[in-house]
Design a protein around this motif. Structure first.
Motif, PDB file in Angstrom:
ATOM      1  N   ILE A 323       0.853  -1.196   0.000  1.00 15.41           N
ATOM      2  CA  ILE A 323       0.000   0.000   0.000  1.00 15.41           C
ATOM      3  C   ILE A 323       0.888   1.245   0.000  1.00 15.41           C
ATOM      4  O   ILE A 323       1.582   1.510   0.994  1.00 15.41           O
ATOM      5  N   PRO A 324       0.902   2.027  -1.095  1.00 11.35           N
ATOM      6  CA  PRO A 324       1.630   3.296  -1.048  1.00 11.35           C
ATOM      7  C   PRO A 324       0.898   4.288  -0.143  1.00 11.35           C
ATOM      8  O   PRO A 324      -0.337   4.343  -0.140  1.00 11.35           O
ATOM      9  N   VAL A 325       1.645   5.038   0.639  1.00 11.75           N
ATOM     10  CA  VAL A 325       1.064   6.006   1.579  1.00 11.75           C
ATOM     11  C   VAL A 325       1.835   7.315   1.454  1.00 11.75           C
ATOM     12  O   VAL A 325       3.058   7.308   1.282  1.00 11.75           O
ATOM     13  N   HIS A 326       1.105   8.416   1.528  1.00 17.14           N
ATOM     14  CA  HIS A 326       1.781   9.721   1.495  1.00 17.14           C
ATOM     15  C   HIS A 326       1.315  10.572   2.671  1.00 17.14           C
ATOM     16  O   HIS A 326       0.111  10.726   2.922  1.00 17.14           O
ATOM     17  N   LEU A 327       2.298  11.102   3.406  1.00 17.65           N
ATOM     18  CA  LEU A 327       2.030  12.029   4.512  1.00 17.65           C
ATOM     19  C   LEU A 327       2.368  13.428   4.026  1.00 17.65           C
ATOM     20  O   LEU A 327       3.516  13.703   3.663  1.00 17.65           O
ATOM     21  N   ASP A 328       1.380  14.298   4.019  1.00 13.55           N
ATOM     22  CA  ASP A 328       1.578  15.640   3.469  1.00 13.55           C
ATOM     23  C   ASP A 328       1.438  16.694   4.558  1.00 13.55           C
ATOM     24  O   ASP A 328       0.676  16.521   5.509  1.00 13.55           O
ATOM     25  N   ARG A 329       2.209  17.779   4.391  1.00 14.88           N
ATOM     26  CA  ARG A 329       2.179  18.976   5.231  1.00 14.88           C
ATOM     27  C   ARG A 329       2.883  18.787   6.573  1.00 14.88           C
ATOM     28  O   ARG A 329       2.900  19.707   7.390  1.00 14.88           O
ATOM     29  N   LEU A 330       3.462  17.608   6.802  1.00 18.81           N
ATOM     30  CA  LEU A 330       4.217  17.435   8.041  1.00 18.81           C
ATOM     31  C   LEU A 330       5.560  18.146   7.982  1.00 18.81           C
ATOM     32  O   LEU A 330       6.157  18.424   9.021  1.00 18.81           O
ATOM     33  N   TRP A 331       6.064  18.406   6.762  1.00 23.53           N
ATOM     34  CA  TRP A 331       7.263  19.226   6.660  1.00 23.53           C
ATOM     35  C   TRP A 331       6.892  20.637   7.121  1.00 23.53           C
ATOM     36  O   TRP A 331       5.999  21.270   6.575  1.00 23.53           O
ATOM     37  N   GLY A 332       7.554  21.115   8.117  1.00 23.05           N
ATOM     38  CA  GLY A 332       7.196  22.399   8.737  1.00 23.05           C
ATOM     39  C   GLY A 332       6.700  22.219  10.155  1.00 23.05           C
ATOM     40  O   GLY A 332       6.699  23.169  10.942  1.00 23.05           O
ATOM     41  N   SER A 333       6.286  20.991  10.506  1.00 23.47           N
ATOM     42  CA  SER A 333       5.882  20.739  11.889  1.00 23.47           C
ATOM     43  C   SER A 333       7.128  20.654  12.774  1.00 23.47           C
ATOM     44  O   SER A 333       8.250  20.509  12.283  1.00 23.47           O
ATOM     45  N   VAL A 334       6.936  20.720  14.073  1.00 24.47           N
ATOM     46  CA  VAL A 334       8.083  20.744  14.989  1.00 24.47           C
ATOM     47  C   VAL A 334       8.864  19.439  14.959  1.00 24.47           C
ATOM     48  O   VAL A 334      10.036  19.396  15.331  1.00 24.47           O
ATOM     49  N   PHE A 335       8.235  18.343  14.507  1.00 23.81           N
ATOM     50  CA  PHE A 335       8.912  17.048  14.493  1.00 23.81           C
ATOM     51  C   PHE A 335       9.629  16.771  13.173  1.00 23.81           C
ATOM     52  O   PHE A 335      10.206  15.699  13.004  1.00 23.81           O
ATOM     53  N   SER A 336       9.573  17.705  12.225  1.00 22.85           N
ATOM     54  CA  SER A 336      10.298  17.557  10.962  1.00 22.85           C
ATOM     55  C   SER A 336      11.618  18.322  11.052  1.00 22.85           C
ATOM     56  O   SER A 336      11.869  19.056  12.016  1.00 22.85           O
ATOM     57  N   PHE A 337      12.442  18.189  10.006  1.00 26.12           N
ATOM     58  CA  PHE A 337      13.762  18.821  10.009  1.00 26.12           C
ATOM     59  C   PHE A 337      13.714  20.209   9.375  1.00 26.12           C
ATOM     60  O   PHE A 337      14.759  20.795   9.125  1.00 26.12           O
ATOM     61  N   SER A 338      12.548  20.741   9.106  1.00 23.76           N
ATOM     62  CA  SER A 338      12.468  22.094   8.546  1.00 23.76           C
ATOM     63  C   SER A 338      13.090  23.081   9.522  1.00 23.76           C
ATOM     64  O   SER A 338      12.953  22.947  10.742  1.00 23.76           O
ATOM     65  N   GLY A 339      13.806  24.057   8.986  1.00 28.92           N
ATOM     66  CA  GLY A 339      14.524  24.991   9.828  1.00 28.92           C
ATOM     67  C   GLY A 339      15.854  24.452  10.305  1.00 28.92           C
ATOM     68  O   GLY A 339      16.542  25.105  11.099  1.00 28.92           O
ATOM     69  N   GLY A 340      16.228  23.237   9.842  1.00 32.08           N
ATOM     70  CA  GLY A 340      17.529  22.674  10.173  1.00 32.08           C
ATOM     71  C   GLY A 340      17.615  22.014  11.532  1.00 32.08           C
ATOM     72  O   GLY A 340      18.705  21.710  12.017  1.00 32.08           O
ATOM     73  N   ARG A 341      16.460  21.744  12.172  1.00 30.00           N
ATOM     74  CA  ARG A 341      16.515  21.099  13.492  1.00 30.00           C
ATOM     75  C   ARG A 341      15.157  20.454  13.785  1.00 30.00           C
ATOM     76  O   ARG A 341      14.128  20.854  13.239  1.00 30.00           O
ATOM     77  N   PHE A 342      15.184  19.470  14.665  1.00 28.11           N
ATOM     78  CA  PHE A 342      13.967  18.816  15.133  1.00 28.11           C
ATOM     79  C   PHE A 342      13.525  19.438  16.450  1.00 28.11           C
ATOM     80  O   PHE A 342      14.350  19.843  17.270  1.00 28.11           O
ATOM     81  N   VAL A 343      12.213  19.514  16.656  1.00 26.96           N
ATOM     82  CA  VAL A 343      11.546  19.851  17.929  1.00 26.96           C
ATOM     83  C   VAL A 343      11.839  21.280  18.405  1.00 26.96           C
ATOM     84  O   VAL A 343      10.920  22.004  18.796  1.00 26.96           O
ATOM     85  N   ARG A 344      13.094  21.724  18.351  1.00 22.36           N
ATOM     86  CA  ARG A 344      13.452  23.007  18.957  1.00 22.36           C
ATOM     87  C   ARG A 344      12.996  24.178  18.086  1.00 22.36           C
ATOM     88  O   ARG A 344      13.776  24.973  17.615  1.00 22.36           O
ATOM     89  N   LYS A 345      11.686  24.270  17.905  1.00 21.38           N
ATOM     90  CA  LYS A 345      11.090  25.386  17.176  1.00 21.38           C
ATOM     91  C   LYS A 345       9.615  25.465  17.531  1.00 21.38           C
ATOM     92  O   LYS A 345       9.033  24.482  18.009  1.00 21.38           O
ATOM     93  N   LEU A 346       9.027  26.612  17.320  1.00 22.30           N
ATOM     94  CA  LEU A 346       7.623  26.810  17.654  1.00 22.30           C
ATOM     95  C   LEU A 346       6.741  26.344  16.498  1.00 22.30           C
ATOM     96  O   LEU A 346       7.106  26.496  15.331  1.00 22.30           O
TER      97      LEU A 346
END
Length: 913
Positions: A323-346
């Protein structure tokens, strides 16, 4: 007995009705002894409790959607126990008691609805009636036990409040015992709370996951909580394959052990990896749902990573659906690496929107590239769900203004720096001042260079609900008149100084609106009012104030951009706010912007790359430094150095000029250089990197696609990690939300990876169509797929390489000869920098067509170049004759930096006729 969840559910239903029976008779006594109610009103608390059960049942059904939500059970049980304890210890008055009884009923609904659903859902079909009958027997036994227990407790001298406390202790103890036996329920509770309070989850296609039997989930990997969303959106228990390093984390190991996760030590040797994959295969054979993240690790680049081969080994020889699955819009959440770090962002917002899409089952022998393409296709469909939460282009700009009004927004060479508030108030004031001139016009013309004035005019048009038409003055008077005629323009916002300096004549029938006169007429009160409106007015109200007759929507046309007309009459490409916004959003995702990033805005606003880069900067709150002449290398070098520009978007032609005329220290602040609009020669990229220390990345796009389709991006490197963003000779992978298809140009049959074919593009960035030309639109758009007219190759990991344009072929003696390949071979044979050769086709009586080459190379060098073509094994048909070369002072180039194919053909015809 074989199904722990099933028999615990029967026990849970029995336990609930035991407590409900106990509470029912005790509340009648409580109403008289504690609340002092008259006999006829003693049933009021029970009545309110019943209403609460109904409300809770409805809420449970709505929150569960189409799933059986096990996470509601501990939530209801804890609520029932805690509220009963509060009622017994506190003994409040009538009003508070009724409120507590309502909440007790809601908690009961949360508890009983999923328990009953689990009993029906998990019971084997051939024994479902018997199990439900047994459950009912147990329920009636529980009701009897509750009544007897209540009497026994009263006989021992317990008061009504004491019985409530006893019931709460019994409830909480039972809940704790059940959670110990079934800790998965607690995890489902955490997942439920997370996905309903912190996130707003949209689920598509969950019915594709089979209700019984083994199945393998293959999702993209964006964040640390991806597994939580899969668990929260499926009825079935999921067995995850996780990296050993993550499994060994103290705060994750207990959770993963409860879920029965399979650790895989990717760096522990082949034997350890094979053992984990074998365990996963065994779980599939036992009928489990297994999840493997084929990328192998969380994306650090924001793009879909290459798929690894472990998945193939798990399903090898097993007939289970993938089953192919796609998770969308999680890039930018605090648990993604957006901003160059995990969790340590608002978090950007709460609740944070997320889409989880499940695709149709695929056979276990599906090739990895096909599976990866299916995941990407789900991402393309999911991207459209973003539209409901996005705002028109000017709306995102206004948000950035209100976050930091005094931050730098725009700058020019000889102009003071412009703050975000000053830019926004200038655009609002300009829109207000232009209301009379724009009255009754759907599309408005703008003829201004890349600069603060041109940027504000485009923002003003968007605020006023008008479609901007940036006229291309380099297309000549005929090109501008064609664009004005097709757009039905009555006015054009322009500048006397610009027209005089560029020697431009306005198209006939179009009235000029002089921007310097409009700005000079703005008084202090008008500017102050515009600033206050930009800061405080709601967007819809601001649009009306600026002249929009209807609210501006995402599907409204933001701009009509005309093609260069290098091979015919210009075509008006209609781009909606959503087209441009989706392209801006996707480019922002993969380039990992930081607070110190600044963009150099040298591309003209009539060019799709320049128009997108304007909104790319404004909507990301990134300062943009303008210069109207991209060929003015001295000024460009000064601006980059003075304003510490980090992002340079240009064409290879312009990069060649900077290579010769700019010093390395001037470009010292550059972090990313992206080249588009034409082919980036490897030698130019090597020379640029050697001189300036930053290698240009190559992108690919089309005006019809807003414009970026694919782009090379910076790779991610860290100890133990490498995620590629580019490959030599490729233009990178497609943007998130964009899918590609390579087909045979004649049959239109899809081609496998590695084979060259005609490139089709689909995504939210694909244009609405050509202005007033449904015939041309129908030619290039079919079922949402845009025909680029380019021949390309895509490898198994998604990297795209453009080999030629279908329109840039000559048919010589029945054979197709690609002009681009001949041009590359000529440049390689010569060994020089820059655009030295340009190939076109001329009619030929004997062979149908023949090649013609414009060159800046002297005649004495041509024999060496032609010998070089032979040495490179170029077919004879691909080698131009010596008398087919035309010496020119410079290759004709459009204002966008592309070779002017129309002028190229004209010069060749005149010289070789």
């Amino acid at each position: 007995r074989a199904d722990r969840v099933l028999w615990l559910s029967v026990v849970g239903v029995t336990w609930f009705w035991t407590v409900a029976s106990l509470l029912g008779q005790d509340l009648l006594v409580y109403s008289r002894s504690v609340l002092g109610l008259a006999e006829e009103w003693t049933g009021a608390p029970l009545g309110v409790f019943g209403i609460g059960v109904g409300v809770g049942s409805l809420l449970a059904g709505r929150l569960s959607a189409s799933r059986v939500e096990l996470g509601l059970v501990p939530l209801g049980a804890i609520g029932l126990g805690a509220l009963t304890l509060l009622l017994g210890l506190w003994g409040p008055g009538l009003v508070v008691t009724l409120v507590l009884m309502l909440l007790l009923g809601v908690s009961s609904g949360f508890l009983i609805v999923p328990l009953d659903a689990i009993i029906q859902w998990r019971s084997p079909a051939d024994r479902r009636g018997a199990i439900i009958a047994l459950s009912n027997v147990c329920v009636f036994g529980g009701v009897l036990a509750g009544a007897l227990l209540g009497g026994a407790m009263a006989d021992r001298g317990l008061s009504a409040r004491g019985i409530l406390v006893g019931a709460s202790v019994f409830t909480l103890a039972g809940t704790a015992f059940a959670l110990k036996l079934l800790p998965e329920a607690l995890l489902r509770l955490v997942a439920f709370l997370l996905t309903h309070l912190v996130y707003r989850v949209r689920v598509e296609g969950a019915e594709h996951v089979p209700k019984r039997g083994g199945a393998l989930l293959a999702p993209n990997h964006v964040s640390f909580v991806d597994g939580m969303f899969l668990m929260a959106t499926l009825d079935r228990r999921v067995t995850f394959i996780v990296d050993q390093g993550q499994f060994d984390r103290p705060w994750m190991r207990p959770v993963l052990e409860v879920l029965g996760a399979i650790p895989i030590a990717q760096h522990g040797g082949t034997r350890a990896v094979l053992r984990a994959l074998r365990d996963a295969g065994d779980a599939l054979e036992r009928g489990r749902v297994v999840c493997i993240f084929p990328e192998g690790e969380i994306t650090r680049t924001g793009a879909l990573q290459p798929f690894r081969r472990g998945l193939e080994r798990i399903v090898k020889g097993r007939d289970v659906p993938v089953i192919p699955v796609h998770l969308d819009r999680l890039w930018g959440s605090v648990f993604s690496f957006s901003g160059g770090r995990f969790v340590r962002k608002l978090p950007k917002q709460i609740p944070y929107p997320v889409s989880v899409s499940y695709g149709a089952p695929m056979p276990s022998d599906t090739p990895l590239p096909a599976l990866r393409a299916a995941v990407a296709a789900l991402g393309e469909q999911a991207w459209y769900a973003r539209k409901a939460d996005r705002e028109p282009l000017h709306g995102l700009f206004l948000r950035s203004v209100r976050r930091a009004p005094w931050a730098l927004c725009m700058a020019e060479l000889d102009r003071p720096e412009v703050s975000r508030l000053r830019a926004a108030s200038g655009a609002v004031a300009l829109a207000r001042a232009l209301r009379p001139a724009w009255e009754g016009q759907e599309r408005v013309g703008i003829l201004l260079p890349a600069g603060v004035g041109g940027a504000l005019a485009n923002v003003a048009a968007s605020l006023a609900g008008r479609t901007s038409v940036n006229l291309n003055h380099t297309a000549g008077r005929a090109g501008m008149e064609s664009a004005a005629r097709q757009s039905g323009l009555r006015t054009v916002v322009t500048s006397r100084a610009f027209l005089e300096k560029a020697g431009i004549e306005l198209p006939e029938g179009v009235a000029p609106v002089w921007i310097e006169d409009v700005l000079a007429g703005l008084g202090g009160a008008a500017r102050l009012g515009a600033a206050l409106a930009a800061l405080f007015l709601p967007r819809r109200a601001l649009e009306r104030w600026c002249g929009a007759t209807e609210p501006v929507g995402m599907d409204d046309v933001a701009s009509v951009l005309f093609s260069s007309g290098s091979t015919g009459e210009p075509k008006g490409v209609m781009l909606s706010h959503f087209n441009v916004d989706s392209n801006v959003d996707a480019v922002s995702q993969v380039f990992r912007l930081g607070r110190r990033d600044r963009l150099l805005g040298i591309l003209p606003l009539f060019h799709s790359f320049g128009f997108m880069s304007l909104w790319f900067a404004l909507d990301n709150g990134m300062p943009v430094v303008f210069h109207p002449n991209p060929m003015d290398a001295a000024a460009v070098g000064t601006l980059v150095r003075r304003h510490r520009v980090t992002l340079l978007l240009a064409t290879p032609t312009f990069l060649q000029m900077y290579l010769r005329r700019c010093s390395p220290n001037e470009f010292g602040s550059l972090r990313v250089v992206l080249a588009g609009a034409e082919k980036l020669a490897p030698k130019l990229a090597d020379s640029f990197e050697e001189r300036f220390g930053v290698r240009p990345l190559e992108g690919y796009g089309a005006t019809e696609c807003s414009p970026v389709i694919a782009t090379s991006i910076p790779a991610f490197r860290a100890p133990g990690f490498f995620q590629p963003g580019s490959r030599r000779g490729s233009v990178g992978p497609p943007l998130p939300g964009v899918v590609l298809r390579l087909v045979d140009p004649d049959t239109r049959e899809p081609l496998p990876p590695g084979e060259p074919g005609l490139l089709l593009v689909k995504g939210p960035n694909v244009m609405l169509g050509y202005l007033g030309r449904p015939d041309l639109t129908e030619k290039v758009l079919s079922d949402g797929w845009y025909d680029t007219g380019d021949i390309a190759v895509q490898d198994e990991d998604g990297f795209l390489r453009i080999t030629d344009r279908l329109s840039r072929f000559s048919k010589i003696g029945g054979e197709m000869v690609p002009h681009g390949r001949v041009e590359r071979a000529l440049h390689e044979a010569h060994g020089g920098d820059g655009t030295l050769f340009a190939v076109t086709a001329l009619p030929d009586e004997r062979k149908g067509e023949r090649l013609a080459v414009l060159t800046v190379v002297g005649e004495e060098e041509l024999p060496r170049v032609l010998d070089g073509l032979v040495e490179r094994g170029l077919p004879n048909l691909f080698i131009p004759r010596k008398d087919s070369f035309v010496k020119v002072d410079e290759i004709p180039v459009l204002g966008t930096g592309k070779v002017d194919l129309k002028e190229l053909e004209r010069i060749a015809k005149e010289a070789l006729s």
